[in-house]
Design a protein around this motif. Structure first.
Motif, PDB file in Angstrom:
ATOM      1  N   GLN A   1      -2.553  -1.261   4.967  1.00 52.32           N
ATOM      2  CA  GLN A   1      -3.370  -0.801   4.249  1.00 52.32           C
ATOM      3  C   GLN A   1      -3.892  -1.811   3.495  1.00 52.32           C
ATOM      4  O   GLN A   1      -3.197  -2.736   2.883  1.00 52.32           O
ATOM      5  N   VAL A   2      -5.218  -1.762   3.108  1.00 45.45           N
ATOM      6  CA  VAL A   2      -5.807  -2.779   2.310  1.00 45.45           C
ATOM      7  C   VAL A   2      -6.547  -2.217   1.038  1.00 45.45           C
ATOM      8  O   VAL A   2      -7.287  -1.228   1.027  1.00 45.45           O
ATOM      9  N   ARG A   3      -6.092  -2.545  -0.160  1.00 45.77           N
ATOM     10  CA  ARG A   3      -6.422  -2.248  -1.366  1.00 45.77           C
ATOM     11  C   ARG A   3      -7.618  -3.011  -1.813  1.00 45.77           C
ATOM     12  O   ARG A   3      -7.920  -4.124  -1.139  1.00 45.77           O
ATOM     13  N   TRP A   4      -8.153  -2.783  -3.235  1.00 44.46           N
ATOM     14  CA  TRP A   4      -9.154  -3.321  -3.483  1.00 44.46           C
ATOM     15  C   TRP A   4      -9.037  -4.828  -3.974  1.00 44.46           C
ATOM     16  O   TRP A   4      -9.971  -5.722  -3.733  1.00 44.46           O
ATOM     17  N   ARG A   5      -7.977  -5.301  -4.277  1.00 38.69           N
ATOM     18  CA  ARG A   5      -7.592  -6.865  -4.433  1.00 38.69           C
ATOM     19  C   ARG A   5      -7.977  -7.466  -3.228  1.00 38.69           C
ATOM     20  O   ARG A   5      -8.552  -8.453  -3.087  1.00 38.69           O
ATOM     21  N   ARG A   6      -7.339  -7.038  -2.198  1.00 40.93           N
ATOM     22  CA  ARG A   6      -7.399  -7.830  -0.743  1.00 40.93           C
ATOM     23  C   ARG A   6      -8.856  -7.642  -0.368  1.00 40.93           C
ATOM     24  O   ARG A   6      -9.452  -8.527   0.335  1.00 40.93           O
ATOM     25  N   GLY A   7      -9.413  -6.721  -0.491  1.00 43.42           N
ATOM     26  CA  GLY A   7     -10.940  -6.253  -0.153  1.00 43.42           C
ATOM     27  C   GLY A   7     -11.662  -7.234  -0.839  1.00 43.42           C
ATOM     28  O   GLY A   7     -12.622  -7.855  -0.344  1.00 43.42           O
ATOM     29  N   LEU A   8     -11.481  -7.485  -2.252  1.00 41.96           N
ATOM     30  CA  LEU A   8     -12.357  -8.431  -2.747  1.00 41.96           C
ATOM     31  C   LEU A   8     -12.199  -9.825  -2.273  1.00 41.96           C
ATOM     32  O   LEU A   8     -13.136 -10.654  -2.135  1.00 41.96           O
TER      33      LEU A   8
ATOM     34  N   ARG B   1      -1.362 -11.414  -2.428  1.00 40.82           N
ATOM     35  CA  ARG B   1      -0.899  -9.753  -2.044  1.00 40.82           C
ATOM     36  C   ARG B   1      -0.078  -9.813  -0.923  1.00 40.82           C
ATOM     37  O   ARG B   1      -0.490 -10.103   0.370  1.00 40.82           O
ATOM     38  N   PRO B   2       1.177  -9.377  -0.839  1.00 48.07           N
ATOM     39  CA  PRO B   2       2.142  -9.294   0.137  1.00 48.07           C
ATOM     40  C   PRO B   2       1.536  -8.557   1.175  1.00 48.07           C
ATOM     41  O   PRO B   2       1.038  -7.636   1.207  1.00 48.07           O
TER      42      PRO B   2
END
Length: 297
Positions: A112-119, A281-282
């Motif tokens: 799952q990719v949250r907003w920080r890694r998406g940024l 991000r781990p």
């Protein structure tokens, strides 16, 4: 991190960066056919790591596929790309492998990719686009397209490698070397000419380049990396390995006289910032991905 380990890490990054310059010189200035150079390099790696080849990892078909993606195909694209791409620009474009791997890990590993890694992914892509941008629009040499394709091949190999278990570092090197040399040699024989003439014409410079890339880079520097990634958290090691593209840019400007202006500087800063955010991000494939990203030569 101890001072000794930091110096080891810094030396490893400088070795990776310097080999990018060496590879550019071999295929561009020495005019050694790139597939031939890759085949000779992997032949030496295969010989040096032969004692670790057996027992074969299972499933064997997956290991062969991974070896081709990470080894033969990846390096074929890289070295052919280096004929026209500068090390500085290539070191930025290859960072696209980080968001590529993130997307592939979502599809293949269920990450799952949250907003920080998406940024981080968005910043990396924006940085690469800025590097490709010219007043007439977005342009990209065939060399940089090949570098981007190499990043995709390495990313797919990294995700597939995460699906295997029990493969030790030297065994991994052995299978990449053994499986890569044959198709590279065959492709060189059918598509390139004047290989031996170019190699002998380059003389000891070519011999030293092959030894450096195979022994110092593939065996020694990568062994140091595996040691450090086992000793420290990936979120500590990952940002520090960004010294590799930074050192590549500096060496490219100083040694191969790469063109590097404000536009490329902004693009590089955005791309590396995006990679940094993703690395912090781990995630499941970060340690292996960083090795594959930084071993581009």
């Amino acid at each position: 991190m101890t001072l000794r380990d930091f110096l080891l890490l810094a030396g490893m990054c400088l070795i990776w960066a310097s080999n990018n310059i060496v590879s550019k010189i071999v295929v561009s200035d020495m005019d050694v056919p790139p597939l031939f150079y890759a085949a000779v390099r992997f032949a030496l790696v295969a010989v040096m790591t032969l004692p670790w080849l057996l027992p074969a990892p299972r499933p064997i078909w997956r290991m062969i596929a991974i070896a081709q993606l990470i080894g033969g195909l990846n390096f074929a694209l890289l070295f052919v790309g280096f004929q026209t791409a500068t090390p500085s620009a290539a070191s930025i474009i290859v960072q696209l492998g980080v968001p590529m791997t993130t997307v592939l890990s979502m599809v293949m590993l269920g990450e799952q990719v949250r907003w920080r890694r998406g940024l981080g992914m968005a910043l990396t892509l924006a940085g690469a686009v800025i590097v490709m941008w010219h007043p007439v629009g977005v342009t990209m040499s065939i060399g940089l397209w090949l570098i981007a394709a190499a990043a995709l091949a390495g990313s797919l190999g990294a995700v597939m490698m995460k699906q295997m278990e029990g493969v030790k570092p030297m065994q991994f090197q052995a299978w990449v070397g053994f499986c890569s040399v044959w198709p590279l040699a065959a492709m060189s024989a059918f598509t390139e000419t004047g290989q031996l003439t170019a190699a002998t014409g380059a003389g000891w410079s070519f011999v030293l380049a092959v030894i450096y890339s195979a022994l110092i880079v593939s065996v020694i520097a990568h062994t140091v990396y595996y040691h450090l990634i086992q000793k420290y958290e990936a979120t500590l090691i990952s940002p520090l390995t960004l010294m590799t593209p930074l050192a590549t840019i500096v060496m490219g400007v100083l040694i191969t006289k790469d063109h590097f202006d404000l536009r490329m500087g902004i693009g590089a800063a955005l791309a590396l910032l995006g990679v940094l955010i993703i690395a912090l991000r781990p995630n499941h494939v970060a340690p292996l991905l960083l090795l594959l990203r930084n071993r581009f030569q």
